[in-house]
Design an enzyme around this catalytic site. Structure first.
Site, PDB file in Angstrom:
ATOM      1  N   ASP A 104       0.316 -20.187 -51.467  1.00 46.62           N
ATOM      2  CA  ASP A 104       1.016 -20.737 -50.656  1.00 46.62           C
ATOM      3  C   ASP A 104       0.059 -21.480 -49.568  1.00 46.62           C
ATOM      4  O   ASP A 104      -0.857 -20.708 -48.669  1.00 46.62           O
ATOM      5  CB  ASP A 104       2.084 -19.835 -49.696  1.00 46.62           C
ATOM      6  CG  ASP A 104       2.805 -20.282 -48.694  1.00 46.62           C
ATOM      7  OD1 ASP A 104       2.365 -21.566 -48.440  1.00 46.62           O
ATOM      8  OD2 ASP A 104       3.621 -19.671 -48.132  1.00 46.62           O
TER       9      ASP A 104
ATOM     10  N   LYS B 172       3.627 -29.324 -42.258  1.00 42.40           N
ATOM     11  CA  LYS B 172       2.622 -28.852 -41.313  1.00 42.40           C
ATOM     12  C   LYS B 172       1.301 -29.851 -41.454  1.00 42.40           C
ATOM     13  O   LYS B 172       0.856 -30.337 -40.543  1.00 42.40           O
ATOM     14  CB  LYS B 172       2.102 -27.301 -41.702  1.00 42.40           C
ATOM     15  CG  LYS B 172       2.833 -26.347 -41.277  1.00 42.40           C
ATOM     16  CD  LYS B 172       4.220 -25.922 -41.879  1.00 42.40           C
ATOM     17  CE  LYS B 172       4.751 -24.805 -41.397  1.00 42.40           C
ATOM     18  NZ  LYS B 172       5.281 -23.787 -42.304  1.00 42.40           N
TER      19      LYS B 172
ATOM     20  N   TRP C 282       4.594 -14.641 -43.833  1.00 44.33           N
ATOM     21  CA  TRP C 282       4.947 -15.328 -45.127  1.00 44.33           C
ATOM     22  C   TRP C 282       4.648 -14.606 -46.297  1.00 44.33           C
ATOM     23  O   TRP C 282       5.396 -14.879 -47.134  1.00 44.33           O
ATOM     24  CB  TRP C 282       4.328 -16.788 -44.970  1.00 44.33           C
ATOM     25  CG  TRP C 282       4.828 -17.646 -43.766  1.00 44.33           C
ATOM     26  CD1 TRP C 282       4.039 -17.819 -42.715  1.00 44.33           C
ATOM     27  CD2 TRP C 282       5.996 -18.101 -43.632  1.00 44.33           C
ATOM     28  NE1 TRP C 282       4.807 -18.603 -41.831  1.00 44.33           N
ATOM     29  CE2 TRP C 282       6.307 -18.853 -42.436  1.00 44.33           C
ATOM     30  CE3 TRP C 282       7.257 -18.040 -44.491  1.00 44.33           C
ATOM     31  CZ2 TRP C 282       7.401 -19.534 -42.108  1.00 44.33           C
ATOM     32  CZ3 TRP C 282       8.269 -18.560 -44.064  1.00 44.33           C
ATOM     33  CH2 TRP C 282       8.459 -19.574 -42.788  1.00 44.33           C
TER      34      TRP C 282
END
Ligand SMILES: *Cc1c(COP(=O)(O)O)cnc(C)c1O
Length: 360
Positions: free
Chosen positions: A172, A196, A102
């Site tokens: 993030d 999530k 990511w």
């Protein structure tokens, strides 16, 4: 009705209590005669739901008054672009830490807008740790320092955060937001896709310090400007109303369980069940250095890949799904976000012990 234990990395399991409440309210919310999905986003019922979700998130995370909470769309992936667009403020360069898949995506997106200075990377060891950032590497003139606080694919989590001095720290937190208390005041901006640890896909939460809003150079397209959404309480256009409503139910669920400190305790206990097993067993292997093991995403491999399908099939027969590892890593991955009950992890560990006894 029988529910599985869903170990998916995202979209992920939601608390059963929340789903049941949503089901009970699906066709008639609170005597309004309509579903939340059907409400005008400018009507008083929905406005109350929206305001309460924000207030509960502020309370849970102890978000200071000089931070805006934005309910956006486009996923964390759109933030990979909105962050440089809004936060560069004409500075032309930003610092990034590279801890895995990511981070790499965030870096790639930012390179379209500015010089990216990778100040630390764990690529040398296949991203199995969080690298220390040498103070000398940090650029005092960087627009911001970006980290991914939990690498969902690699299963690597920051246990504390770098000191970026006056440079805004941007994180993030898609896969570990609300899993433990964090000091929001240490960050310039925190963002997370909801699917999530918050709610359904389609909602993205951005928590951004006031002084970073409205300074973009050049002025961004209207929809990509944080100022647009901040000035309009995330109602410049139609927000993802149902997702915000479900997120609000999740916030109330976390509050009932005792808030983020209680969540953290639960998450430590759950994660330890798996990590203790790895530490005792030579059958299962987790590649991550102990100090950086994620409490949310736990990747592991079996001694040989031929056993993978047998393992997945056996798990499925016992009501445990989505344990297949990410295609880039292989093996297995158990995602054990807030909504995964301890019983789910206990069931997985019991199965893993049984599987090892049979195949080890
Ligand atoms: C899932 C994930 C993303 C991507 O989220 P989208 O909402 O699909 O854009 C980004 N970062 C992290 C850490 C993630 O776990």
């Amino acid at each position: 009705m029988s529910r599985v234990f869903n170990f998916s990395a995202g979209p992920a399991a939601l608390p059963e209590e929340v789903l049941k409440q949503a089901a009970a309210e699906l066709v008639d919310w609170n005597g309004s005669g309509q579903s939340v999905m059907e409400m005008s986003h400018r009507g008083k019922e929905y406005m109350a739901i929206h305001a309460e979700a924000e207030a509960d998130l502020r309370e849970l995370m102890n978000i200071p008054a000089n931070y805006k909470v934005l309910f956006l769309q486009g996923g964390a992936s759109l933030q990979f672009e909105m962050i440089p667009i809004n936060l560069l403020r004409g500075l032309g360069t930003a610092d990034y830490v590279n801890t895995g898949e990511w981070s790499k995506k965030a870096i790639k997106a930012a390179k379209l807008f500015c010089d990216v200075n990778v100040v630390a990377s764990s690529e040398d060891k296949n991203f199995n740790y969080v690298p220390k950032i040498a103070a000398s590497k940090l650029n005092k003139k960087a627009a911001y320092l970006h980290i991914c606080s939990n690498e969902t694919i690699g299963g690597v989590e920051f246990q504390d955060f770098p000191d970026s001095g006056k440079v805004p720290l941007v994180a993030d937190m898609s896969s570990n937001i609300l899993s433990r208390p964090v000091d929001v005041s240490k960050f310039g901006l925190i963002y997370a896709g909801a699917q999530k640890n918050i709610g359904p896909a389609g909602l993205t939460i951005v928590i951004v310090r006031d002084d970073l809003i409205g300074k973009a150079e050049p002025t961004p397209p209207v929809m990509l400007d944080y100022k647009t959404h901040a000035d309009n309480e995330s109602m410049y256009n139609t927000p993802p109303t149902y997702g915000i409503y479900i997120a609000g139910l999740v916030f109330k669920w976390i509050k009932r369980l005792g808030g983020l400190a209680a969540m953290e305790q639960r998450n430590i206990e759950k994660a330890n069940l798996l990590y203790d097993l790895f530490d005792q067993s030579s059958f299962y292997r987790n590649p991550v250095e102990k100090a950086y093991r994620s409490r949310m995403n736990v990747p592991f491999t079996l001694p040989n890949a031929e056993l993978d399908d047998v393992f997945l099939k056996g798990a499925k027969e016992r009501g445990m799904i989505q344990l297949k590892g990410h295609r880039s890593v292989g093996g297995m991955r158990a995602s054990i976000y807030n909504a995964m009950p301890k019983e789910g992890v206990e069931a997985l560990v019991a199965f893993m012990k049984e599987f090892e006894a049979k195949h080890g």
